[in-house]
Design a protein around this motif. Sequence first.
Motif, PDB file in Angstrom:
ATOM      1  N   GLU A 134       0.589  -1.153  -0.231  1.00 17.27           N
ATOM      2  CA  GLU A 134      -0.324   0.070  -0.010  1.00 17.27           C
ATOM      3  C   GLU A 134       0.793   1.162   0.326  1.00 17.27           C
ATOM      4  OE1 GLU A 134      -2.316  -0.078   3.562  1.00 17.27           O
ATOM      5  OE2 GLU A 134      -3.907  -1.998   1.869  1.00 17.27           O
ATOM      6  N   VAL A 135       2.191   0.904   0.552  1.00 25.87           N
ATOM      7  CA  VAL A 135       3.152   2.246   0.600  1.00 25.87           C
ATOM      8  C   VAL A 135       3.926   2.743  -0.906  1.00 25.87           C
ATOM      9  CG1 VAL A 135       5.041   3.328   1.078  1.00 25.87           C
ATOM     10  CG2 VAL A 135       3.311   1.274   2.340  1.00 25.87           C
ATOM     11  N   THR A 136       3.697   2.010  -1.582  1.00 28.45           N
ATOM     12  CA  THR A 136       4.271   2.066  -3.707  1.00 28.45           C
ATOM     13  C   THR A 136       3.358   3.277  -4.224  1.00 28.45           C
ATOM     14  OG1 THR A 136       5.516   0.258  -3.833  1.00 28.45           O
ATOM     15  CG2 THR A 136       4.714   1.255  -5.625  1.00 28.45           C
ATOM     16  N   SER A 137       3.063   3.941  -4.870  1.00 32.13           N
ATOM     17  CA  SER A 137       1.843   4.562  -5.781  1.00 32.13           C
ATOM     18  C   SER A 137       2.497   4.841  -7.109  1.00 32.13           C
ATOM     19  CB  SER A 137       2.058   5.952  -5.253  1.00 32.13           C
ATOM     20  OG  SER A 137       3.170   6.396  -5.046  1.00 32.13           O
ATOM     21  N   LEU A 138       1.460   5.044  -7.654  1.00 31.42           N
ATOM     22  CA  LEU A 138       1.499   4.645  -9.399  1.00 31.42           C
ATOM     23  C   LEU A 138       1.625   5.831  -9.937  1.00 31.42           C
ATOM     24  CD1 LEU A 138       2.484   1.665 -11.978  1.00 31.42           C
ATOM     25  CD2 LEU A 138       0.606   3.658 -12.257  1.00 31.42           C
TER      26      LEU A 138
ATOM     27  N   PRO B 224       9.008   2.648  -1.431  1.00 35.62           N
ATOM     28  CA  PRO B 224      10.179   3.595  -0.405  1.00 35.62           C
ATOM     29  C   PRO B 224      11.356   3.710  -0.556  1.00 35.62           C
ATOM     30  CG  PRO B 224       9.162   2.020   0.571  1.00 35.62           C
ATOM     31  CD  PRO B 224       8.695   1.745  -0.538  1.00 35.62           C
ATOM     32  N   ARG B 225      11.431   2.608  -0.807  1.00 36.48           N
ATOM     33  CA  ARG B 225      13.571   3.059  -1.348  1.00 36.48           C
ATOM     34  C   ARG B 225      13.806   2.641  -2.898  1.00 36.48           C
ATOM     35  NH1 ARG B 225      11.868  -0.329   3.035  1.00 36.48           N
ATOM     36  NH2 ARG B 225      12.049  -2.584   1.558  1.00 36.48           N
TER      37      ARG B 225
ATOM     38  N   GLY C  47      15.762   4.471  -4.739  1.00 37.97           N
ATOM     39  CA  GLY C  47      15.905   6.234  -4.191  1.00 37.97           C
ATOM     40  C   GLY C  47      14.516   6.307  -3.839  1.00 37.97           C
ATOM     41  N   ARG C  48      14.049   7.131  -3.510  1.00 41.35           N
ATOM     42  CA  ARG C  48      12.632   7.911  -3.893  1.00 41.35           C
ATOM     43  C   ARG C  48      12.248   8.655  -4.667  1.00 41.35           C
ATOM     44  NH1 ARG C  48       8.123   6.568  -0.793  1.00 41.35           N
ATOM     45  NH2 ARG C  48       6.162   8.577  -1.069  1.00 41.35           N
TER      46      ARG C  48
END
Length: 472
Positions: free
Chosen positions: A113-117, A136-137, A159-160
């Motif tokens: 859920e942290v990953t956005s597109l 996040p990474r 990286g973000r």
Amino acid sequence: MTACAIEPSAAGEDDSAPVAGCTITVDGAYAARLAQQDGSCFPERWTLDGPEPYAVPLPGNQPEEPDTEVQPLRDGRVLIRRLVDGRHHFALLYPTGPGTGELPLGAVECPDEVTSLRLLPPAPGGTRAYALAVGPRSATVWLVAGGAFGPEPLAVVPGRCSGGVWLDRGGRMLALDRELGGRTKAVVVDLERGGEVSPLLQIAPDSDDRLLLADPDSGLILVGSDAPCPGQERLGWGVLGSTLPVRFPESLRVPQMPDCTVTPFAIQPGQVLTPESCGVALWIEGPLGGWVGAWRPGGRRMCHIPAPEGWLTGAGLWTRDGVLRLPYSTGEVPCGVAAMVVPWGETAGTTGEFGGPGDAGPGCPMRDGGAAGAPGAAGGPGAAGGPAEPDPPAPVGDRPAPAAARPVPLQQAPLGRPVSAGRPAEPVSWERPVRWVRLERRFQPPSQGQTLERSSLEPPLRQGPPEPVVTN
């Protein structure tokens, strides 16, 4: 040509950029947006390269969610991204008789859920579309339209990441703003070499440096950095492939209104080897409202222009001939384009280093709220706390600029002879007002079988000073 409709997010904020009000293809032929009627959202395609602009609604079987993204392609089809049950579904929409045709392309599932597109800005060529999945990474660049087997990952960047600017006409070099080790630096991703990542922009070791816009023809770039003034981002400009430092001119600021945000969204194309003559369009927004700024690196002034009523904020493009085109939509004109030729240094609304409230253009919120006099505040292009300098300013910091060329020198474009700091400011003339020409479609017949009716609401009354002369 360069067109941008997404305001870049600041470092540390959510990297899921706001949904653009309108997205325009690089060649300026088509635009797409998520329109609303009676509280429901539906995709809409605009055709801009004909004798007059017109819109074609592309509604599906059900209303779209507000976070749905759309992007036009060169052939007139519209790419749509929908988020359903944690999966990002992609499809191509096109008008077909009384309805809307839809070609599914596949889906991308984010691992958590942290990953956005989100979709990246339209790619040069207009046959492919890309998306950026931010975790996040690390971040992954996806080819979501134009491939052979549906969505496919092309590059993984440690990286973000945020932003997204194309550096060439072939759609190979993509610049991203990467946050790594607590600092944000612009890097370039080579999509034809397995996603090879190399540094692109570093003004100072401890500064946050983001790339906002780039023009492949001239090599002109617009950057945002806190190197001149730590803790406060300033707009600057430079040239890809040049060994000269990035400059942060006072004419890219609105010192009378410190709460204003200035966001570049379009650069004039076709000015090969002459970056100082490129027109740059900026969206200026503050407590008193928003308006449009027009600026060139070779000048020491900015033209402040009232935005047309119903402007799709942040969307627009320059033609090679220097015409600024801004799409707008009102209750009376659902699909229109306001076109303007900026008379550099000759009309009202042109200010020399923001010389005071009397120099602001007609209809500009600065006209009644600006403070007179050029600022002498800290945060100029020299060391932090130093005095502001006129264009062109000195390099950032005390150390000289590195002599090595950029990692990806796309253009060896000279900057030309610098403007003398002692040159007198050009006179301001109020005899030739800014002229908007509205290219609009007064009547738009509804598609057969659709129930999309034009809203009966009257367009809002214009606030503030009267509009410039309008020619239909």
